[in-house]
Design a protein around this motif. Sequence first.
Motif, PDB file in Angstrom:
ATOM      1  N   TYR A  44     -14.756  -4.017  44.830  1.00 42.30           N
ATOM      2  CA  TYR A  44     -16.425  -4.240  45.919  1.00 42.30           C
ATOM      3  C   TYR A  44     -15.524  -5.045  47.002  1.00 42.30           C
ATOM      4  O   TYR A  44     -15.630  -6.377  47.387  1.00 42.30           O
ATOM      5  CB  TYR A  44     -17.132  -5.409  45.644  1.00 42.30           C
ATOM      6  N   TRP A  45     -14.486  -4.086  47.862  1.00 39.57           N
ATOM      7  CA  TRP A  45     -14.020  -4.866  48.705  1.00 39.57           C
ATOM      8  C   TRP A  45     -14.595  -4.848  49.762  1.00 39.57           C
ATOM      9  O   TRP A  45     -14.832  -5.866  50.862  1.00 39.57           O
ATOM     10  CB  TRP A  45     -12.252  -4.340  49.474  1.00 39.57           C
ATOM     11  N   GLU A  46     -15.475  -3.769  49.931  1.00 37.74           N
ATOM     12  CA  GLU A  46     -16.279  -3.900  51.280  1.00 37.74           C
ATOM     13  C   GLU A  46     -17.184  -5.423  51.460  1.00 37.74           C
ATOM     14  O   GLU A  46     -17.540  -5.864  51.980  1.00 37.74           O
ATOM     15  CB  GLU A  46     -17.342  -3.211  51.009  1.00 37.74           C
ATOM     16  N   LEU A  47     -17.833  -5.506  50.091  1.00 41.54           N
ATOM     17  CA  LEU A  47     -18.780  -7.277  49.820  1.00 41.54           C
ATOM     18  C   LEU A  47     -17.402  -7.930  49.785  1.00 41.54           C
ATOM     19  O   LEU A  47     -17.945  -8.788  50.713  1.00 41.54           O
ATOM     20  CB  LEU A  47     -19.724  -6.951  48.621  1.00 41.54           C
ATOM     21  N   GLY A  48     -16.383  -8.145  49.356  1.00 40.70           N
ATOM     22  CA  GLY A  48     -15.863  -8.877  49.455  1.00 40.70           C
ATOM     23  C   GLY A  48     -15.361  -9.469  50.938  1.00 40.70           C
ATOM     24  O   GLY A  48     -15.542 -10.563  52.011  1.00 40.70           O
ATOM     25  N   ILE A  49     -14.999  -8.776  51.975  1.00 43.25           N
ATOM     26  CA  ILE A  49     -14.584  -8.710  53.070  1.00 43.25           C
ATOM     27  C   ILE A  49     -15.986  -9.111  54.237  1.00 43.25           C
ATOM     28  O   ILE A  49     -16.303 -10.470  55.141  1.00 43.25           O
ATOM     29  CB  ILE A  49     -14.884  -7.711  54.186  1.00 43.25           C
ATOM     30  N   VAL A  50     -17.235  -8.230  53.601  1.00 47.61           N
ATOM     31  CA  VAL A  50     -18.332  -8.931  54.397  1.00 47.61           C
ATOM     32  C   VAL A  50     -18.987 -10.516  53.887  1.00 47.61           C
ATOM     33  O   VAL A  50     -18.760 -11.314  55.147  1.00 47.61           O
ATOM     34  CB  VAL A  50     -19.440  -8.127  53.863  1.00 47.61           C
ATOM     35  N   VAL A  51     -18.745 -10.765  52.822  1.00 47.77           N
ATOM     36  CA  VAL A  51     -19.124 -12.428  52.043  1.00 47.77           C
ATOM     37  C   VAL A  51     -17.780 -13.636  53.120  1.00 47.77           C
ATOM     38  O   VAL A  51     -18.082 -14.090  53.668  1.00 47.77           O
ATOM     39  CB  VAL A  51     -18.786 -12.671  50.776  1.00 47.77           C
ATOM     40  N   PHE A  52     -16.406 -12.563  53.072  1.00 48.06           N
ATOM     41  CA  PHE A  52     -15.421 -13.597  53.247  1.00 48.06           C
ATOM     42  C   PHE A  52     -15.826 -13.822  55.006  1.00 48.06           C
ATOM     43  O   PHE A  52     -15.897 -15.166  55.743  1.00 48.06           O
ATOM     44  CB  PHE A  52     -14.229 -12.985  53.920  1.00 48.06           C
ATOM     45  N   ILE A  53     -16.224 -12.584  55.635  1.00 51.16           N
ATOM     46  CA  ILE A  53     -16.104 -12.634  57.417  1.00 51.16           C
ATOM     47  C   ILE A  53     -17.589 -13.642  57.515  1.00 51.16           C
ATOM     48  O   ILE A  53     -17.703 -14.489  58.281  1.00 51.16           O
ATOM     49  CB  ILE A  53     -17.187 -12.169  58.077  1.00 51.16           C
TER      50      ILE A  53
END
Lengths: 209, 210
Positions: B99-108
């Motif tokens: 779930y890389w999209e969610l990874g990016i969202v949570v990271f940001i």
Amino acid sequence: MTAPVTAKSTGAVSCHVCGLLVSGRYIAEHSADCPRCDAVLHSRKINSLSRTWALLIAAAVLYIPANVYPVLTLVSFGQSTTNTIMGGVIELAQSGQLVIAVIVFVASVFVPIFKIVALLFLVVSVQLRLKIQRRKRALLYRFTEFIGRWSMIDIFMISILIGLVKLQALATVTAGPGAIAFAAVVIITMFAAMAFDPRLIWDDEGERQ
Amino acid sequence: MEIDKDFSYTEALVACPECDLIHSVPKIREGEQGRCIRCGALLFVRHKNSLNRSLAFALTGLMFFILANMFPLLTFQLEGQSESNRLIDGAIAFWNAGYWELGIVVFISSVVAPLAVLLVLITLLLPMQLNRFPFSPQFQIRLLTHLKPWAMSEIFILGIIVAFVKLQDFADVSVGLSLIAFVLMVVATVMAYLTLDESALWSRLKEIRT
Ligand SMILES: [Zn+2]
Ligand SMILES: [Zn+2]
């Protein structure tokens, strides 16, 4: 009633970043960049209503998979439980955590739907040139913009569980596809709230009928 | 209300950001605020020592942010096995699970934006404190405005609480040192924002430049 004196009615533009009031003459003679902070000046957000509409439609469509598909699966001692957004709320309530269940229900179920409906109402009220309850509508917008981000609670909760619970056979939590749709709903509705220009609510005040 | 419309740009007048009504900027005292007479939006706030205090809170926030990344947030024990997670582990777990999209969202929203907000505030206010001009206050202030909605640390804390409650049902969970640091980071960041008076910022910049 005489027309209220607004930046627009005097030909001026208020910078959306720093709030400096810039005259139409300055913009014509110099540039459309704010002389104080360099942001591009707009009297009103560009294509506010159509952008808000488009984002709201996208959010409403994604709201369905966000609630139908599971957002997380817990495998513990060979037993597996799969939760949708609403399933997670019900499980919290059943385990006696009522306060937390209410918080998650409000943030994850009520807020996204409320945001979509409230913004739709605001957009339509502007398009119909509704003349009443402007102050209440302004308040509704402010409230909608404020609460939007809080729906991310569930996404953060899932990220913490999948990062923490990975004890192979004993207990493992995995994310489900509903989580992507759900996060998309939250983010798209945030963009929808940013796209709507609350000044449109007031723009026809004092105009002759 | 009589308004002098003959200006190129002005700080003596302000248009309400939410309804566009023009107000003349009143002399309000420190600790007071002014709201739009038509729609009720907040127009001005004045704080005592706004810039100093905001800088102090931002530096405190940065210190707690670093601490929050050094220790575990939560520790979870089941049948003698234990696991703990750090702040960035949630984003990494999403990424690794595909779930890389969610990874990016949570990271940001939980790491990048909260840190960036503090760094922008510090790089803006610290040089001013030393009577120097920040490298690009225009860019820094615009960046701050755009970062603000995406820094979601306070919501992340609620996410931790919900995760904690869910885990309690079947395992032993304990709060790590980082969680306390993270909460204090959020408090400091909110205070840095609340004490920051943008008009004081612009007038101080003008003073330094001349
Ligand atoms: Zn500006
Ligand atoms: Zn107003």
